[in-house]
Write an enzyme that holds these catalytic residues in place. Structure first.
Site, PDB file in Angstrom:
ATOM      1  N   LYS A 223     -58.270 -60.289 -88.459  1.00 41.98           N
ATOM      2  CA  LYS A 223     -57.497 -59.198 -89.035  1.00 41.98           C
ATOM      3  C   LYS A 223     -58.347 -57.973 -89.350  1.00 41.98           C
ATOM      4  CE  LYS A 223     -53.459 -60.629 -88.503  1.00 41.98           C
ATOM      5  NZ  LYS A 223     -53.907 -61.155 -87.208  1.00 41.98           N
TER       6      LYS A 223
ATOM      7  N   ALA B  53     -49.644 -68.327 -84.864  1.00 43.61           N
ATOM      8  CA  ALA B  53     -48.461 -67.470 -84.702  1.00 43.61           C
ATOM      9  C   ALA B  53     -48.208 -67.151 -83.232  1.00 43.61           C
ATOM     10  CB  ALA B  53     -48.625 -66.175 -85.490  1.00 43.61           C
TER      11      ALA B  53
ATOM     12  N   MET C 139     -53.439 -57.747 -81.098  1.00 43.48           N
ATOM     13  CA  MET C 139     -53.021 -58.966 -81.789  1.00 43.48           C
ATOM     14  C   MET C 139     -53.868 -60.154 -81.338  1.00 43.48           C
ATOM     15  SD  MET C 139     -50.850 -59.797 -84.134  1.00 43.48           S
ATOM     16  CE  MET C 139     -49.494 -58.613 -84.046  1.00 43.48           C
TER      17      MET C 139
ATOM     18  N   HIS D 169     -58.849 -56.312 -86.111  1.00 45.96           N
ATOM     19  CA  HIS D 169     -57.569 -55.756 -85.681  1.00 45.96           C
ATOM     20  C   HIS D 169     -57.316 -54.419 -86.379  1.00 45.96           C
ATOM     21  CE1 HIS D 169     -53.023 -56.748 -84.865  1.00 45.96           C
ATOM     22  NE2 HIS D 169     -53.398 -55.596 -84.363  1.00 45.96           N
TER      23      HIS D 169
ATOM     24  N   ARG E 102     -62.421 -63.599 -82.098  1.00 50.01           N
ATOM     25  CA  ARG E 102     -62.037 -63.434 -80.706  1.00 50.01           C
ATOM     26  C   ARG E 102     -62.318 -62.005 -80.241  1.00 50.01           C
ATOM     27  NH1 ARG E 102     -56.141 -65.597 -82.426  1.00 50.01           N
ATOM     28  NH2 ARG E 102     -56.561 -67.813 -82.495  1.00 50.01           N
TER      29      ARG E 102
ATOM     30  N   ASP F 276     -51.046 -67.226 -77.132  1.00 51.12           N
ATOM     31  CA  ASP F 276     -50.061 -66.264 -76.641  1.00 51.12           C
ATOM     32  C   ASP F 276     -50.634 -64.866 -76.487  1.00 51.12           C
ATOM     33  OD1 ASP F 276     -48.886 -64.541 -79.307  1.00 51.12           O
ATOM     34  OD2 ASP F 276     -49.988 -66.381 -79.682  1.00 51.12           O
TER      35      ASP F 276
ATOM     36  N   ASP G 292     -53.596 -71.868 -80.864  1.00 51.61           N
ATOM     37  CA  ASP G 292     -53.412 -70.743 -81.766  1.00 51.61           C
ATOM     38  C   ASP G 292     -52.265 -71.086 -82.720  1.00 51.61           C
ATOM     39  OD1 ASP G 292     -53.699 -67.995 -82.662  1.00 51.61           O
ATOM     40  OD2 ASP G 292     -51.889 -67.549 -81.523  1.00 51.61           O
TER      41      ASP G 292
ATOM     42  N   ALA H  27     -49.087 -51.925 -83.357  1.00 55.36           N
ATOM     43  CA  ALA H  27     -49.535 -53.068 -84.150  1.00 55.36           C
ATOM     44  C   ALA H  27     -49.872 -54.267 -83.277  1.00 55.36           C
ATOM     45  CB  ALA H  27     -48.465 -53.447 -85.168  1.00 55.36           C
TER      46      ALA H  27
END
Length: 270
Positions: free
Chosen positions: A52, A13, A48, A55, A159, A185, A11, A44
């Site tokens: 986007k 970030a 994650m 999300h 994802r 993460d 990944d 938010a």
């Protein structure tokens, strides 16, 4: 002799750059505030790692946000609202990502070990290609340039579907997935790896679960830091991660352990 692990898919970030995965939060908080529906950082961060657009859709589906949106705008959020927010987030993300593009400590040393062992390096991200435009050369200048980068929107589903990871493996020319490792993460990224049939490694301290940059993490009182990292690790284990470590600085011994398991004929947990 060929190393048993053929590829590592990383990944971005919270994994290789942007300790604490700060950039997406900065952008989302600003855009939702401008739209009259302020978010908390916790809200938010819930979804994650998703594409986007997905999300944003998930945030708008949260009961508190949906209720507030209706009160402010006089109607429930629609797909047009999702599109408008996504279009606003994209340039905001570009700016935030440039501010948070420092590689996580240990990332370059990991890349050097992977290259020396002949392991291919791929990446998947919830960022779109425009969001990555500035990050890619900035990461390369610091010593990280993966062989393949798959961005949000470049597969029909993001994802936790396995499609981005599979696309990365196809472009790398690597198979089977059971000889590859997905490192992320976020819990949704662990779901991606499991769905693809790869080994999965969760990163508890550097990413979304704790949500602090490196300096802020080190500045915590030891007991507080231990507690926060343990909570993040528990979430990653609950998502099914085969291994959970603090950051990519700790990844190489896990890769060696997985290599031994592959040599012994083991495959990832279904």
């Amino acid at each position: 002799m060929t190393f048993p692990v053929m590829a590592v898919i990383l990944d971005w970030a919270g994994t290789m750059i942007d300790h604490g995965s700060r950039a997406p939060v900065i952008a989302l908080l600003a855009v939702f505030a401008d739209a009259g529906a302020p978010l908390s950082e916790a809200e938010a961060r819930v979804d994650m790692g998703r594409a986007k657009r997905d999300h944003i859709r998930a945030i708008l589906a949260m009961p508190r946000i949906a209720e507030h949106w209706h009160a402010v705008h006089g109607a429930a959020p629609t797909e047009d609202d999702v599109t408008a927010l996504h279009d606003a987030v994209e340039p905001m993300m570009q700016g935030a990502a440039k501010q948070c593009a420092t590689l996580i400590p240990g990332a370059v040393a990991l890349v050097e070990k992977l290259r020396a062992s002949g392991i291919r390096i791929g990446s998947c991200t919830g960022y779109t290609r425009p969001m990555m435009a500035d990050i890619l050369p900035m990461a390369a200048a610091q010593g990280y340039a993966p062989d393949v980068v798959i961005c949000s929107g470049e597969t029909l589903a993001g994802r936790p579907s396995p499609l981005m990871l599979w696309k990365a493996l196809v472009e790398l020319g690597v198979w089977p997935a059971s000889a590859c490792i997905k490192v992320d993460d976020a819990t949704v990224g662990i779901g991606e790896g499991r769905s693809a049939g790869a080994w999965t490694v969760g990163l508890a301290a550097s990413g979304n679960g704790v949500g602090l940059d490196h300096a802020a993490l080190l500045a915590l009182a030891p007991d507080d830091r231990t507690h926060r990292v343990a909570e993040a690790a528990a979430a990653l284990r609950a998502a099914g991660a085969d291994y959970v470590i603090d950051s990519v600085a700790d990844l190489w011994p896990v890769i060696e352990a997985i290599a031994k398991r592959i040599e012994a004929g083991e495959t990832p947990a279904a």
